[in-house]
Design a protein around this motif. Structure first.
Motif, PDB file in Angstrom:
ATOM      1  N   ALA A 115       0.610  -1.725  -0.239  1.00 19.74           N
ATOM      2  CA  ALA A 115       0.139   0.158   0.048  1.00 19.74           C
ATOM      3  C   ALA A 115       1.232   1.211  -0.235  1.00 19.74           C
ATOM      4  N   SER A 116       1.922   1.299  -1.260  1.00 19.89           N
ATOM      5  CA  SER A 116       2.213   2.594  -0.601  1.00 19.89           C
ATOM      6  C   SER A 116       1.965   4.351  -0.735  1.00 19.89           C
ATOM      7  N   GLN A 117       2.831   4.760  -0.744  1.00 18.35           N
ATOM      8  CA  GLN A 117       2.497   6.015  -0.281  1.00 18.35           C
ATOM      9  C   GLN A 117       3.369   6.914  -1.045  1.00 18.35           C
ATOM     10  N   PRO A 118       2.507   8.359  -0.980  1.00 20.52           N
ATOM     11  CA  PRO A 118       3.610   9.468  -1.690  1.00 20.52           C
ATOM     12  C   PRO A 118       4.625   9.708  -0.254  1.00 20.52           C
ATOM     13  N   GLY A 119       4.914   9.473   0.676  1.00 16.93           N
ATOM     14  CA  GLY A 119       5.788   9.664   2.130  1.00 16.93           C
ATOM     15  C   GLY A 119       6.766   8.193   1.562  1.00 16.93           C
ATOM     16  N   ASP A 120       6.880   7.171   0.656  1.00 17.06           N
ATOM     17  CA  ASP A 120       7.780   6.212   0.301  1.00 17.06           C
ATOM     18  C   ASP A 120       8.955   6.680  -0.765  1.00 17.06           C
ATOM     19  N   SER A 121       8.839   7.703  -0.733  1.00 17.10           N
ATOM     20  CA  SER A 121       9.400   8.018  -1.940  1.00 17.10           C
ATOM     21  C   SER A 121      10.688   8.503  -1.459  1.00 17.10           C
ATOM     22  N   ALA A 122      11.610   7.614  -2.315  1.00 18.26           N
ATOM     23  CA  ALA A 122      12.859   8.185  -1.543  1.00 18.26           C
ATOM     24  C   ALA A 122      14.080   6.837  -2.666  1.00 18.26           C
ATOM     25  N   THR A 123      15.646   6.608  -2.244  1.00 18.96           N
ATOM     26  CA  THR A 123      16.137   5.722  -2.703  1.00 18.96           C
ATOM     27  C   THR A 123      16.125   4.006  -1.978  1.00 18.96           C
ATOM     28  N   TYR A 124      16.326   3.908  -1.993  1.00 19.29           N
ATOM     29  CA  TYR A 124      16.092   2.680  -0.991  1.00 19.29           C
ATOM     30  C   TYR A 124      17.582   1.753  -2.220  1.00 19.29           C
ATOM     31  N   LEU A 125      17.735   1.177  -0.255  1.00 22.10           N
ATOM     32  CA  LEU A 125      19.453   0.558  -0.835  1.00 22.10           C
ATOM     33  C   LEU A 125      19.160  -0.620  -0.094  1.00 22.10           C
ATOM     34  N   CYS A 126      20.211  -1.540  -0.743  1.00 20.62           N
ATOM     35  CA  CYS A 126      20.227  -3.295   0.371  1.00 20.62           C
ATOM     36  C   CYS A 126      21.667  -3.202   0.385  1.00 20.62           C
ATOM     37  N   ALA A 127      22.694  -3.621   1.581  1.00 26.15           N
ATOM     38  CA  ALA A 127      23.621  -3.566   1.428  1.00 26.15           C
ATOM     39  C   ALA A 127      24.158  -4.240   1.937  1.00 26.15           C
ATOM     40  N   VAL A 128      25.454  -6.031   1.965  1.00 27.02           N
ATOM     41  CA  VAL A 128      25.623  -7.174   2.635  1.00 27.02           C
ATOM     42  C   VAL A 128      26.652  -6.689   3.277  1.00 27.02           C
ATOM     43  N   ARG A 129      26.836  -7.645   4.689  1.00 25.85           N
ATOM     44  CA  ARG A 129      28.046  -7.230   5.294  1.00 25.85           C
ATOM     45  C   ARG A 129      28.257  -8.554   5.017  1.00 25.85           C
ATOM     46  N   PRO A 130      29.422  -9.025   4.867  1.00 36.36           N
ATOM     47  CA  PRO A 130      30.393 -10.371   5.180  1.00 36.36           C
ATOM     48  C   PRO A 130      31.081 -11.653   6.991  1.00 36.36           C
ATOM     49  N   ILE A 131      30.924 -11.885   6.023  1.00 34.31           N
ATOM     50  CA  ILE A 131      30.986 -12.638   7.902  1.00 34.31           C
ATOM     51  C   ILE A 131      32.566 -11.931   8.509  1.00 34.31           C
ATOM     52  N   PRO A 132      32.404 -12.298   9.982  1.00 34.38           N
ATOM     53  CA  PRO A 132      33.169 -11.586  10.867  1.00 34.38           C
ATOM     54  C   PRO A 132      34.176 -11.949  10.453  1.00 34.38           C
ATOM     55  N   GLY A 133      36.126 -11.544  10.540  1.00 36.35           N
ATOM     56  CA  GLY A 133      37.623 -11.705  10.224  1.00 36.35           C
ATOM     57  C   GLY A 133      37.876 -11.595   8.573  1.00 36.35           C
ATOM     58  N   GLY A 134      39.254 -11.523   8.720  1.00 37.28           N
ATOM     59  CA  GLY A 134      40.314 -10.582   7.878  1.00 37.28           C
ATOM     60  C   GLY A 134      39.683  -9.209   7.756  1.00 37.28           C
ATOM     61  N   THR A 135      40.019  -8.481   6.871  1.00 40.40           N
ATOM     62  CA  THR A 135      39.937  -7.288   6.633  1.00 40.40           C
ATOM     63  C   THR A 135      38.767  -6.669   6.340  1.00 40.40           C
ATOM     64  N   SER A 136      37.432  -7.343   5.873  1.00 36.61           N
ATOM     65  CA  SER A 136      36.495  -6.862   5.802  1.00 36.61           C
ATOM     66  C   SER A 136      35.913  -6.738   6.774  1.00 36.61           C
ATOM     67  N   TYR A 137      36.200  -6.760   7.698  1.00 38.79           N
ATOM     68  CA  TYR A 137      35.206  -7.349   9.121  1.00 38.79           C
ATOM     69  C   TYR A 137      34.647  -5.623   9.414  1.00 38.79           C
ATOM     70  N   GLY A 138      32.710  -5.455   9.338  1.00 41.55           N
ATOM     71  CA  GLY A 138      32.206  -4.534   9.180  1.00 41.55           C
ATOM     72  C   GLY A 138      31.735  -3.982   8.017  1.00 41.55           C
ATOM     73  N   LYS A 139      32.792  -4.293   6.644  1.00 43.32           N
ATOM     74  CA  LYS A 139      32.580  -3.340   5.492  1.00 43.32           C
ATOM     75  C   LYS A 139      31.124  -4.352   5.007  1.00 43.32           C
ATOM     76  N   LEU A 140      30.408  -2.449   4.765  1.00 48.47           N
ATOM     77  CA  LEU A 140      29.008  -3.779   4.017  1.00 48.47           C
ATOM     78  C   LEU A 140      29.357  -2.985   2.259  1.00 48.47           C
ATOM     79  N   THR A 141      28.671  -3.441   1.854  1.00 43.28           N
ATOM     80  CA  THR A 141      28.999  -3.397   0.504  1.00 43.28           C
ATOM     81  C   THR A 141      27.535  -2.662  -0.184  1.00 43.28           C
ATOM     82  N   PHE A 142      26.978  -1.876  -0.787  1.00 38.70           N
ATOM     83  CA  PHE A 142      25.691  -1.306  -1.509  1.00 38.70           C
ATOM     84  C   PHE A 142      25.506  -2.150  -2.319  1.00 38.70           C
ATOM     85  N   GLY A 143      24.267  -1.810  -3.422  1.00 40.24           N
ATOM     86  CA  GLY A 143      23.663  -1.588  -5.124  1.00 40.24           C
ATOM     87  C   GLY A 143      23.523  -0.265  -4.591  1.00 40.24           C
ATOM     88  N   GLN A 144      23.340   0.456  -5.998  1.00 42.88           N
ATOM     89  CA  GLN A 144      23.683   0.792  -6.621  1.00 42.88           C
ATOM     90  C   GLN A 144      22.049   2.009  -6.292  1.00 42.88           C
TER      91      GLN A 144
END
Lengths: 116, 111
Positions: free
Chosen positions: A79-108
Protein backbone atom coordinates in the motif's frame (compact mmCIF):
# COMPACT_ATOMS: atom_id res chain seq x y z
CA UNK A 1 34.84 -9.53 -4.59
CA UNK A 2 31.26 -8.98 -3.48
CA UNK A 3 29.03 -7.18 -5.96
CA UNK A 4 25.50 -6.02 -5.23
CA UNK A 5 22.96 -5.17 -7.91
CA UNK A 6 19.56 -3.57 -7.47
CA UNK A 7 16.74 -3.76 -9.96
CA UNK A 8 14.97 -1.66 -11.07
CA UNK A 9 17.12 1.47 -10.97
CA UNK A 10 14.00 3.61 -10.80
CA UNK A 11 10.33 2.94 -10.23
CA UNK A 12 7.31 5.20 -10.44
CA UNK A 13 3.97 3.96 -9.15
CA UNK A 14 0.57 5.41 -8.19
CA UNK A 15 -0.33 5.62 -4.54
CA UNK A 16 -1.75 2.43 -3.06
CA UNK A 17 0.18 -0.05 -5.18
CA UNK A 18 2.11 -2.93 -3.70
CA UNK A 19 5.65 -3.09 -5.02
CA UNK A 20 8.80 -5.19 -4.93
CA UNK A 21 12.40 -4.03 -5.01
CA UNK A 22 15.08 -6.54 -5.87
CA UNK A 23 18.65 -6.96 -4.65
CA UNK A 24 21.14 -9.59 -5.75
CA UNK A 25 24.63 -10.33 -4.50
CA UNK A 26 27.42 -12.48 -5.92
CA UNK A 27 29.01 -13.98 -2.78
CA UNK A 28 26.61 -15.92 -0.56
CA UNK A 29 29.04 -15.89 2.39
CA UNK A 30 27.27 -13.03 4.11
CA UNK A 31 26.68 -12.28 7.77
CA UNK A 32 23.54 -10.23 7.22
CA UNK A 33 21.73 -8.01 4.74
CA UNK A 34 20.31 -4.60 5.53
CA UNK A 35 17.83 -2.42 3.68
CA UNK A 36 18.13 1.36 3.96
CA UNK A 37 16.14 4.36 2.87
CA UNK A 38 17.80 7.59 1.77
CA UNK A 39 15.92 10.84 1.27
CA UNK A 40 17.48 13.43 -1.06
CA UNK A 41 20.55 15.03 0.48
CA UNK A 42 20.21 13.01 3.68
CA UNK A 43 21.90 10.12 5.42
CA UNK A 44 20.74 6.52 5.47
CA UNK A 45 17.88 5.26 7.60
CA UNK A 46 17.89 1.57 8.46
CA UNK A 47 14.65 -0.19 7.53
CA UNK A 48 15.23 -3.89 8.08
CA UNK A 49 18.09 -6.20 9.00
CA UNK A 50 18.03 -9.88 8.04
CA UNK A 51 20.59 -12.20 9.57
CA UNK A 52 22.00 -14.89 7.26
CA UNK A 53 20.07 -17.58 9.15
CA UNK A 54 16.73 -15.81 8.67
CA UNK A 55 14.37 -15.94 5.73
CA UNK A 56 12.45 -12.71 6.25
CA UNK A 57 11.79 -9.71 8.45
CA UNK A 58 8.75 -7.48 8.70
CA UNK A 59 8.22 -3.96 9.93
CA UNK A 60 4.85 -2.35 9.37
CA UNK A 61 4.15 -2.21 5.62
CA UNK A 62 7.65 -3.46 4.81
CA UNK A 63 8.69 -7.07 4.38
CA UNK A 64 12.16 -8.17 3.36
CA UNK A 65 13.09 -11.70 2.35
CA UNK A 66 16.47 -13.34 1.95
CA UNK A 67 17.48 -16.35 -0.14
CA UNK A 68 21.16 -16.62 0.64
CA UNK A 69 21.80 -19.64 -1.55
CA UNK A 70 20.58 -17.85 -4.66
CA UNK A 71 22.06 -14.50 -3.63
CA UNK A 72 18.78 -12.60 -3.61
CA UNK A 73 16.72 -10.37 -1.37
CA UNK A 74 13.47 -8.57 -2.00
CA UNK A 75 11.87 -5.64 -0.24
CA UNK A 76 8.10 -5.65 -0.44
CA UNK A 77 6.24 -2.40 0.26
CA UNK A 78 2.51 -2.73 0.77
CA UNK A 79 0.00 0.00 0.00
CA UNK A 80 2.60 2.53 -1.09
CA UNK A 81 2.26 6.20 -0.09
CA UNK A 82 3.81 9.41 -1.44
CA UNK A 83 5.90 9.57 1.74
CA UNK A 84 7.60 6.35 0.66
CA UNK A 85 9.30 8.24 -2.17
CA UNK A 86 13.05 7.90 -1.62
CA UNK A 87 16.07 5.89 -2.72
CA UNK A 88 16.18 2.38 -1.33
CA UNK A 89 19.55 0.73 -0.84
CA UNK A 90 20.45 -2.81 0.08
CA UNK A 91 23.78 -3.70 1.63
CA UNK A 92 25.45 -6.97 2.57
CA UNK A 93 27.88 -7.51 5.40
CA UNK A 94 30.54 -10.22 5.20
CA UNK A 95 31.16 -12.90 7.79
CA UNK A 96 33.39 -11.39 10.55
CA UNK A 97 37.10 -11.95 10.16
CA UNK A 98 39.85 -10.78 7.89
CA UNK A 99 40.06 -7.24 6.62
CA UNK A 100 36.44 -7.01 5.52
CA UNK A 101 35.01 -7.02 9.00
CA UNK A 102 32.23 -4.47 9.30
CA UNK A 103 32.37 -3.52 5.64
CA UNK A 104 29.01 -3.07 3.97
CA UNK A 105 28.82 -3.50 0.21
CA UNK A 106 25.97 -1.47 -1.25
CA UNK A 107 23.95 -1.67 -4.39
CA UNK A 108 23.37 1.51 -6.40
CA UNK A 109 19.85 1.84 -5.12
CA UNK A 110 16.33 2.00 -6.49
CA UNK A 111 14.79 5.46 -6.80
CA UNK A 112 11.12 5.13 -5.87
CA UNK A 113 8.52 7.74 -6.70
CA UNK A 114 4.97 7.27 -5.44
CA UNK A 115 2.59 9.80 -6.97
CA UNK A 116 -0.81 10.71 -5.55
CA UNK B 1 19.47 8.71 22.87
CA UNK B 2 21.23 10.69 20.19
CA UNK B 3 21.95 8.97 16.92
CA UNK B 4 25.20 9.10 15.00
CA UNK B 5 26.28 12.75 14.78
CA UNK B 6 28.61 14.19 12.18
CA UNK B 7 30.23 17.57 11.72
CA UNK B 8 30.45 19.73 9.77
CA UNK B 9 27.32 19.17 7.70
CA UNK B 10 28.58 21.11 4.70
CA UNK B 11 31.97 22.46 3.74
CA UNK B 12 33.77 23.83 0.72
CA UNK B 13 37.48 23.33 0.23
CA UNK B 14 40.00 24.22 -2.46
CA UNK B 15 42.02 21.64 -4.36
CA UNK B 16 45.16 20.69 -2.48
CA UNK B 17 43.76 21.56 0.93
CA UNK B 18 43.18 19.15 3.79
CA UNK B 19 39.89 18.37 5.53
CA UNK B 20 38.91 16.72 8.82
CA UNK B 21 35.47 15.27 9.33
CA UNK B 22 34.18 14.23 12.73
CA UNK B 23 31.80 11.56 13.95
CA UNK B 24 30.28 10.62 17.30
CA UNK B 25 28.76 7.14 17.41
CA UNK B 26 25.64 6.09 19.23
CA UNK B 27 26.35 5.70 22.94
CA UNK B 28 27.73 2.24 23.63
CA UNK B 29 28.74 1.53 20.04
CA UNK B 30 32.43 0.70 19.73
CA UNK B 31 32.57 0.25 15.95
CA UNK B 32 32.74 3.22 13.60
CA UNK B 33 32.92 3.05 9.81
CA UNK B 34 33.34 5.70 7.14
CA UNK B 35 31.80 5.69 3.66
CA UNK B 36 32.00 7.95 0.63
CA UNK B 37 28.91 8.43 -1.52
CA UNK B 38 29.12 10.26 -4.81
CA UNK B 39 25.97 11.42 -6.50
CA UNK B 40 23.91 8.63 -8.01
CA UNK B 41 25.88 5.78 -6.47
CA UNK B 42 25.75 3.63 -3.37
CA UNK B 43 28.15 4.38 -0.50
CA UNK B 44 31.68 3.02 -0.80
CA UNK B 45 33.52 1.70 2.25
CA UNK B 46 36.58 3.69 3.35
CA UNK B 47 37.53 2.55 6.88
CA UNK B 48 36.25 0.63 9.85
CA UNK B 49 37.53 1.03 13.42
CA UNK B 50 36.74 -1.06 16.44
CA UNK B 51 38.01 -0.06 19.87
CA UNK B 52 40.58 2.31 18.32
CA UNK B 53 42.02 -0.31 15.99
CA UNK B 54 41.64 -0.29 12.22
CA UNK B 55 39.69 -3.38 11.23
CA UNK B 56 39.10 -2.71 7.56
CA UNK B 57 40.20 -0.46 4.76
CA UNK B 58 38.57 0.08 1.40
CA UNK B 59 40.17 0.83 -1.93
CA UNK B 60 41.07 4.45 -1.27
CA UNK B 61 44.44 6.20 -1.65
CA UNK B 62 46.75 6.95 1.26
CA UNK B 63 45.50 10.53 1.23
CA UNK B 64 42.61 9.17 3.26
CA UNK B 65 43.27 8.40 6.92
CA UNK B 66 41.21 8.00 10.05
CA UNK B 67 41.47 7.40 13.73
CA UNK B 68 39.24 6.52 16.65
CA UNK B 69 39.52 8.06 20.09
CA UNK B 70 39.10 6.48 23.56
CA UNK B 71 35.50 7.75 23.69
CA UNK B 72 34.90 5.91 20.35
CA UNK B 73 34.42 9.10 18.36
CA UNK B 74 36.30 9.22 15.09
CA UNK B 75 37.89 11.57 12.58
CA UNK B 76 38.38 11.12 8.86
CA UNK B 77 41.18 13.12 7.28
CA UNK B 78 41.68 13.68 3.59
CA UNK B 79 44.86 15.37 2.37
CA UNK B 80 45.68 16.99 -0.96
CA UNK B 81 42.04 17.26 -1.95
CA UNK B 82 41.04 16.56 -5.53
CA UNK B 83 37.87 17.61 -7.34
CA UNK B 84 36.86 13.95 -7.36
CA UNK B 85 36.78 13.89 -3.56
CA UNK B 86 33.58 15.92 -3.67
CA UNK B 87 30.98 13.66 -2.12
CA UNK B 88 28.79 12.92 0.88
CA UNK B 89 30.89 11.34 3.64
CA UNK B 90 28.90 9.07 5.89
CA UNK B 91 29.79 7.76 9.31
CA UNK B 92 28.17 4.64 10.71
CA UNK B 93 28.24 2.97 14.09
CA UNK B 94 27.22 -0.44 15.31
CA UNK B 95 27.29 -2.72 18.28
CA UNK B 96 28.84 -6.10 17.46
CA UNK B 97 27.10 -7.72 14.49
CA UNK B 98 23.86 -5.87 14.78
CA UNK B 99 22.16 -3.12 12.83
CA UNK B 100 24.45 -0.45 11.43
CA UNK B 101 23.26 3.12 11.93
CA UNK B 102 24.30 6.03 9.77
CA UNK B 103 24.62 9.73 10.46
CA UNK B 104 23.32 12.51 8.22
CA UNK B 105 26.70 12.88 6.57
CA UNK B 106 29.11 15.66 5.74
CA UNK B 107 28.80 17.21 2.29
CA UNK B 108 32.25 18.06 0.94
CA UNK B 109 32.63 20.21 -2.14
CA UNK B 110 36.12 20.66 -3.58
CA UNK B 111 36.55 23.61 -5.94
Amino acid sequence: KQEVTQIPAALSVPEGENLVLNCSFTDSAIYNLQWFRQDPGKGLTSLLLIQSSQREQTSGRLNASLDKSSGRSTLYIAASQPGDSATYLCAVRPIPGGTSYGKLTFGQGTILTVHP
Amino acid sequence: DAGVTQSPTHLIKTRGQQVTLRCSPISGHKSVSWYQQVLGQGPQFIFQYYEKEERGRGNFPDRFSARQFPNYSSELNVNALLLGDSALYLCASSSSGNTIYFGEGSWLTVV
